[in-house]
Motif scaffolding. Sequence first.
Motif, PDB file in Angstrom:
ATOM      1  N   ALA A   1      -0.449  -1.018   0.152  1.00 58.81           N
ATOM      2  CA  ALA A   1      -0.411  -1.720  -1.129  1.00 58.81           C
ATOM      3  C   ALA A   1      -0.971  -0.795  -2.195  1.00 58.81           C
ATOM      4  O   ALA A   1      -2.083  -0.298  -2.054  1.00 58.81           O
ATOM      5  N   GLU A   2      -0.190  -0.543  -3.226  1.00 60.09           N
ATOM      6  CA  GLU A   2      -0.669   0.330  -4.298  1.00 60.09           C
ATOM      7  C   GLU A   2      -1.699  -0.425  -5.127  1.00 60.09           C
ATOM      8  O   GLU A   2      -1.433  -1.503  -5.643  1.00 60.09           O
ATOM      9  N   LEU A   3      -2.892   0.131  -5.205  1.00 57.11           N
ATOM     10  CA  LEU A   3      -3.968  -0.510  -5.961  1.00 57.11           C
ATOM     11  C   LEU A   3      -3.968  -0.055  -7.399  1.00 57.11           C
ATOM     12  O   LEU A   3      -3.910  -0.857  -8.319  1.00 57.11           O
ATOM     13  N   ILE A   4      -4.075   1.225  -7.578  1.00 56.20           N
ATOM     14  CA  ILE A   4      -4.013   1.807  -8.913  1.00 56.20           C
ATOM     15  C   ILE A   4      -3.100   3.018  -8.820  1.00 56.20           C
ATOM     16  O   ILE A   4      -2.777   3.460  -7.723  1.00 56.20           O
ATOM     17  N   LYS A   5      -2.724   3.538  -9.931  1.00 59.95           N
ATOM     18  CA  LYS A   5      -1.768   4.640  -9.951  1.00 59.95           C
ATOM     19  C   LYS A   5      -2.269   5.800  -9.089  1.00 59.95           C
ATOM     20  O   LYS A   5      -3.339   6.346  -9.322  1.00 59.95           O
ATOM     21  N   GLY A   6      -1.485   6.147  -8.087  1.00 61.16           N
ATOM     22  CA  GLY A   6      -1.806   7.275  -7.238  1.00 61.16           C
ATOM     23  C   GLY A   6      -2.595   6.947  -5.987  1.00 61.16           C
ATOM     24  O   GLY A   6      -2.788   7.807  -5.137  1.00 61.16           O
ATOM     25  N   TYR A   7      -3.090   5.717  -5.836  1.00 68.31           N
ATOM     26  CA  TYR A   7      -3.883   5.330  -4.672  1.00 68.31           C
ATOM     27  C   TYR A   7      -3.262   4.126  -3.968  1.00 68.31           C
ATOM     28  O   TYR A   7      -2.764   3.217  -4.623  1.00 68.31           O
ATOM     29  N   VAL A   8      -3.326   4.137  -2.647  1.00 75.26           N
ATOM     30  CA  VAL A   8      -2.840   3.003  -1.861  1.00 75.26           C
ATOM     31  C   VAL A   8      -3.941   2.537  -0.918  1.00 75.26           C
ATOM     32  O   VAL A   8      -4.766   3.327  -0.461  1.00 75.26           O
ATOM     33  N   ARG A   9      -3.943   1.256  -0.649  1.00 79.63           N
ATOM     34  CA  ARG A   9      -4.846   0.679   0.340  1.00 79.63           C
ATOM     35  C   ARG A   9      -4.074   0.567   1.649  1.00 79.63           C
ATOM     36  O   ARG A   9      -2.931   0.109   1.662  1.00 79.63           O
TER      37      ARG A   9
ATOM     38  N   VAL B   1      -6.469   5.744   0.135  1.00 74.00           N
ATOM     39  CA  VAL B   1      -6.160   7.177   0.056  1.00 74.00           C
ATOM     40  C   VAL B   1      -5.179   7.419  -1.090  1.00 74.00           C
ATOM     41  O   VAL B   1      -4.545   6.496  -1.579  1.00 74.00           O
ATOM     42  N   THR B   2      -5.051   8.685  -1.459  1.00 74.16           N
ATOM     43  CA  THR B   2      -4.036   9.021  -2.452  1.00 74.16           C
ATOM     44  C   THR B   2      -2.662   8.949  -1.790  1.00 74.16           C
ATOM     45  O   THR B   2      -2.541   9.091  -0.577  1.00 74.16           O
ATOM     46  N   ILE B   3      -1.657   8.747  -2.587  1.00 74.95           N
ATOM     47  CA  ILE B   3      -0.300   8.611  -2.063  1.00 74.95           C
ATOM     48  C   ILE B   3       0.124   9.867  -1.302  1.00 74.95           C
ATOM     49  O   ILE B   3       0.798   9.791  -0.289  1.00 74.95           O
ATOM     50  N   GLU B   4      -0.334  11.030  -1.756  1.00 72.99           N
ATOM     51  CA  GLU B   4       0.039  12.286  -1.108  1.00 72.99           C
ATOM     52  C   GLU B   4      -0.606  12.444   0.268  1.00 72.99           C
ATOM     53  O   GLU B   4      -0.142  13.228   1.079  1.00 72.99           O
TER      54      GLU B   4
END
Length: 103
Positions: A45-53, A75-78
């Motif tokens: 689930a994307e929490l904020i731009k560039g980070y996912v839970r 973590v970051t999406i990358e």
Amino acid sequence: MKAWWKIGQYRRSRKQVHGQLQQQRILLQQGIAAQARIIEIEEKAELIKGYVRLRVWVMIRLQEKLLYQQVNTMVTIERVPVAGEVVRIRILPENTASILIMP
């Protein structure tokens, strides 16, 4: 009426992200180093731009013990791990439900 609902949802989301970031800071400062093998990634689930839970099943090697645990992390999406990958983590032995995946 819908605008108020969206504002409330946004505030809850911000509180959730802030709480997750505080937990990760505690893990970085007080957690102990361990290794974990990613068994399965259940939720993204994307929490904020560039980070996912992530909610993942992991096998953690902690002080010569193996734990199978479902944990939450951000973590970051990358840097989203894949199943089978071994990652370095920080963990609090008294609270194994949250981990910090190290770069």
